[in-house]
Design a protein around this motif. Structure first.
Motif, PDB file in Angstrom:
ATOM      1  N   GLU A   1      -5.715   4.524  -1.302  1.00  0.00           N
ATOM      2  CA  GLU A   1      -4.597   4.403  -2.235  1.00  0.00           C
ATOM      3  C   GLU A   1      -4.772   5.306  -3.450  1.00  0.00           C
ATOM      4  O   GLU A   1      -3.824   5.644  -4.134  1.00  0.00           O
ATOM      5  CB  GLU A   1      -4.443   2.944  -2.689  1.00  0.00           C
TER       6      GLU A   1
ATOM      7  N   SER B   1       7.773   3.808  -1.342  1.00  0.00           N
ATOM      8  CA  SER B   1       8.519   4.445  -2.427  1.00  0.00           C
ATOM      9  C   SER B   1       9.960   4.748  -2.032  1.00  0.00           C
ATOM     10  O   SER B   1      10.800   5.011  -2.878  1.00  0.00           O
ATOM     11  CB  SER B   1       7.815   5.729  -2.850  1.00  0.00           C
TER      12      SER B   1
ATOM     13  N   LEU C   1       0.863  -1.177   0.000  1.00  0.00           N
ATOM     14  CA  LEU C   1       0.000   0.000   0.000  1.00  0.00           C
ATOM     15  C   LEU C   1       0.906   1.235   0.000  1.00  0.00           C
ATOM     16  O   LEU C   1       1.622   1.479   0.964  1.00  0.00           O
ATOM     17  CB  LEU C   1      -0.907  -0.009   1.232  1.00  0.00           C
ATOM     18  N   LYS C   2       0.859   1.984  -1.087  1.00  0.00           N
ATOM     19  CA  LYS C   2       1.797   3.094  -1.253  1.00  0.00           C
ATOM     20  C   LYS C   2       1.529   4.226  -0.278  1.00  0.00           C
ATOM     21  O   LYS C   2       2.426   4.965   0.093  1.00  0.00           O
ATOM     22  CB  LYS C   2       1.697   3.647  -2.684  1.00  0.00           C
ATOM     23  N   GLY C   3       0.276   4.369   0.129  1.00  0.00           N
ATOM     24  CA  GLY C   3      -0.082   5.472   1.014  1.00  0.00           C
ATOM     25  C   GLY C   3       0.174   5.166   2.479  1.00  0.00           C
ATOM     26  O   GLY C   3      -0.129   5.982   3.336  1.00  0.00           O
ATOM     27  N   LYS C   4       0.697   3.973   2.758  1.00  0.00           N
ATOM     28  CA  LYS C   4       0.918   3.605   4.153  1.00  0.00           C
ATOM     29  C   LYS C   4       2.394   3.332   4.405  1.00  0.00           C
ATOM     30  O   LYS C   4       3.114   2.928   3.492  1.00  0.00           O
ATOM     31  CB  LYS C   4       0.086   2.361   4.489  1.00  0.00           C
TER      32      LYS C   4
ATOM     33  N   HIS D   1       2.853   9.735  -1.390  1.00  0.00           N
ATOM     34  CA  HIS D   1       4.072   9.270  -0.730  1.00  0.00           C
ATOM     35  C   HIS D   1       4.985   8.583  -1.715  1.00  0.00           C
ATOM     36  O   HIS D   1       4.564   7.751  -2.441  1.00  0.00           O
ATOM     37  CB  HIS D   1       3.729   8.297   0.398  1.00  0.00           C
TER      38      HIS D   1
ATOM     39  N   TYR E   1       8.065   5.039   3.754  1.00  0.00           N
ATOM     40  CA  TYR E   1       7.019   4.671   2.808  1.00  0.00           C
ATOM     41  C   TYR E   1       7.606   3.744   1.749  1.00  0.00           C
ATOM     42  O   TYR E   1       8.801   3.828   1.463  1.00  0.00           O
ATOM     43  CB  TYR E   1       6.421   5.925   2.169  1.00  0.00           C
TER      44      TYR E   1
END
Lengths: 383, 230
Positions: free
Chosen positions: B155, A171, A126-129, B230, A169
């Motif tokens: 997401e 990324s 999950l990129k946002g986490k 992010h 993160y």
């Protein structure tokens, strides 16, 4: 060499493991964690029907590392997705840890899936986490207590050597680190099974090696049953105890990795084995017309593969002495499969055709694999 | 300074000075329209967009027939020019809010007008989502509703915020248009005085106001996008 290793292995087990644990170890080979029976699956696409699985049956013992190898389109991805029913087979049975998944309700299946971890080629984080939140995700869903989650995630990140990245993160991570996070996340709910779908295919060789080491460690430490789908024979060589080879939706060959490596039967298996001996280049050189004319003078090149238990017999000397042939060695290497050696030799044999034939059948009797290099094993690969 | 400023206004913006109370009320009307239609229209649009995505091929609740019908409706409403839509909805608007003019009367067609755009943009933002991540969530044994609210939406947040910003800016355009048919707001102010009575200064001030409004929305949007990426 062979016997050496065996005694070494036993002493090892007796020394490190408490005796009481040797019993479950013995039993584990009896218990099948995953039983796939007569699976069929056809995809109806615009371009026609694709039979992804054709009567596939597999038994995967508890605590083993099981590999499935095949080219893309062979159906192996579909196969691994049937184990947690991400892909529902048209017919057949999927029995995991004694339960037939096809009989479960949606809710029961979701519960069951929590006990089957899965990792992917592209990690699917999950990129946002953050790393921490990613690993905690399944636990939060299961409404575990906050403190419990914190402890578990910390423990898991330690297990995969990523304690210092908890707040990062995805990324900000390298491919190998992402896969470690994915492994930690897959193990969060303490599953008995880990499914690896081309988990190392997007990684460089060194990172692949470290991920495979981690998987092997987890397999021992947690008695985790690991199923690995790959197109890289080196992955099978490095950690799989058992391997199934898939082609056109069918399992064409399966068995102990060492046996598959040393005595491949099907052409496709031989091709995979050859890729590990990394001799494509040599084969190509030896089959090039100009080079053949220049160096071989019409002599034929052969690829010999020796197994550990016949590796120390003087076969080359035999060829020279018994058959009076001229043998020159072009290239040789040794690979270890399940910690047992397999030797590979490229030789050019000079002599009369009849005697060469006799010599080859002698070698084959001795269970040395002999592939004439100039035969179109390579051409098949191209087509 | 104060004297200079009022002299400047009197010289170059005489009509604005005279109509300043009208200007204030127009600005207020515009803001009210944007906030109310934004709240209702974008919520409904977001919802429809999610429904479109999960019912699409390979979606969590795949249902192609339903998806196609919904998609057709969205496309039809979207292809009707807004001014025509207002006329078309007059009866419906009157039935719903009792009047078809003023701020109240403008809100109904604005909501209907913004829903198709909002749902389309939402659909686009959500369908950019990596299918693999959804599959991973499924493999973890996570239920479909939970996947929608804890995987799909979070997401896709950067894309969703961008879609929302675009919708808000379109809404500002719609308010101006609604104004021209009696909806009130800055749009009707500009048409009635700036255009019909050749008060160029009114037009300029209205344009300036809309410009600032768009910049503020875009600026906030960009900040939020940066924050959630992010």
């Amino acid at each position: 060499m062979h016997t050496d290793r065996n005694t070494g292995g036993c002493a090892d087990k007796g020394f490190i493991r408490p005796v009481s644990r040797s019993l479950p170890l013995y039993i584990k080979t009896e218990i099948k964690m995953i039983k796939l029976q007569h699976l069929n699956k056809t995809f109806h696409t615009a371009g026609g029907d694709v039979e992804a699985l054709r009567d596939v049956s597999l038994d995967i013992p508890e605590g083993s590392i099981f590999g499935v190898i095949g080219y893309s389109g062979a159906g192996k991805s579909t196969l691994i997705r049937t184990i947690n029913l991400l892909e529902k087979p048209d017919s057949g049975e999927v029995i995991v840890d004694g339960e037939n998944l096809m009989d479960l309700s949606t809710g029961e299946l979701e519960k069951k899936r929590q006990k089957i971890g899965m990792i992917f080629q592209h990690f699917n984080l999950l990129k946002g986490k953050t790393v921490f939140e990613n690993v905690a995700f399944p636990l939060v869903y299961q409404k575990k207590k906050k403190k419990e989650i914190e402890e578990r995630v910390t423990e898991l990140l330690e297990l995969v050597d990523l304690s210092d990245k908890a707040k990062a993160y995805p990324s900000q991570l390298s491919g190998g680190q992402k896969q470690r996070v994915a492994i930690a996340r897959a193990l969060a709910a303490d599953p008995k099974i880990l499914l690896c779908d081309e988990a190392t295919s997007a990684l460089d060789p060194q990172t692949t090696a470290s991920i495979l080491q981690l998987l092997a460690r987890l397999n021992k430490k947690l008695n985790l049953t690991i199923v690995i789908i790959t197109h890289q024979m080196s992955v099978i060589r490095d950690i799989c105890e058992t391997v199934a080879v898939m082609e056109d939706g069918q399992v064409v060959e399966q068995g102990d990795s060492y046996k598959i490596f040393s005595e491949p039967e099907k052409d496709i298996t031989k091709r995979f084995v050859e890729t590990v001996f990394n001799n494509d280049e040599i084969s190509r050189l030896l089959t090039q017309k100009e080079l053949q004319d220049k160096f071989l003078n019409g002599d034929r090149a052969y690829h010999l593969i020796f197994r550990g238990d016949n590796a120390n017999k003087p076969y080359i000397a035999d060829l020279v002495r018994k058959f009076d042939l001229d043998v020159s060695i072009i290239f040789g290497s040794i690979e270890f499969v399940s910690n047992r050696p397999i030797g590979s030799l490229y030789v050019v044999i000079n002599g009369s055709e009849r005697i060469i034939k006799e010599a080859i059948s002698f070698l084959r009797q001795e269970k040395v694999l002999v592939f004439p290099v100039s035969e179109p094993v390579l051409e098949e690969k191209v087509s | 300074m104060k004297v200079f400023f009022s002299e400047f206004l009197n010289k170059y913006f005489p009509n604005i000075v005279e109509l300043q109370n009208y200007l204030y009320s127009s600005v207020r009307e515009t803001l009210v329209m944007i906030v109310i239609t934004g709240a209702i229209g974008l919520t409904l649009g977001l919802f429809l967009g999610i429904v479109l995505v999960v019912s699409a091929k390979g979606g969590l609740y795949e249902s192609l027939r339903f998806h196609n019908v919904l998609e057709k409706i969205v496309n039809i409403v979207r292809s009707i020019p807004f001014v025509i839509l207002i006329a078309l909805l007059v009866t419906f608007t009157r039935f719903l809010v009792g009047t078809s003019i003023g701020v109240k009367g403008a809100i109904v067609p604005m909501v209907i007008g913004i829903i198709p755009l909002a749902s389309r943009l939402t659909e686009q933002a959500l369908s950019e989502m990596d299918k693999g991540v959804m599959e991973a969530a499924k493999a973890m044994g996570i239920s479909k509703p939970y996947i929608i609210f804890h995987v799909l939406i979070p997401e896709s947040l950067p894309g969703l915020v961008r879609a929302l910003v675009t919708c808000f800016i379109s809404l500002i355009g719609l308010t101006a248009m609604a104004g021209s048919v009696g909806g009130g707001g800055v749009g009707s102010f500009a048409i009635r005085y700036g255009y019909n009575r050749y008060m160029t200064d009114v037009t300029i001030v209205c344009v300036f106001f809309l410009l600032i409004l768009v910049s503020i929305v875009q600026g906030i949007g960009n900040r939020v996008v940066n924050k959630v990426t992010h």
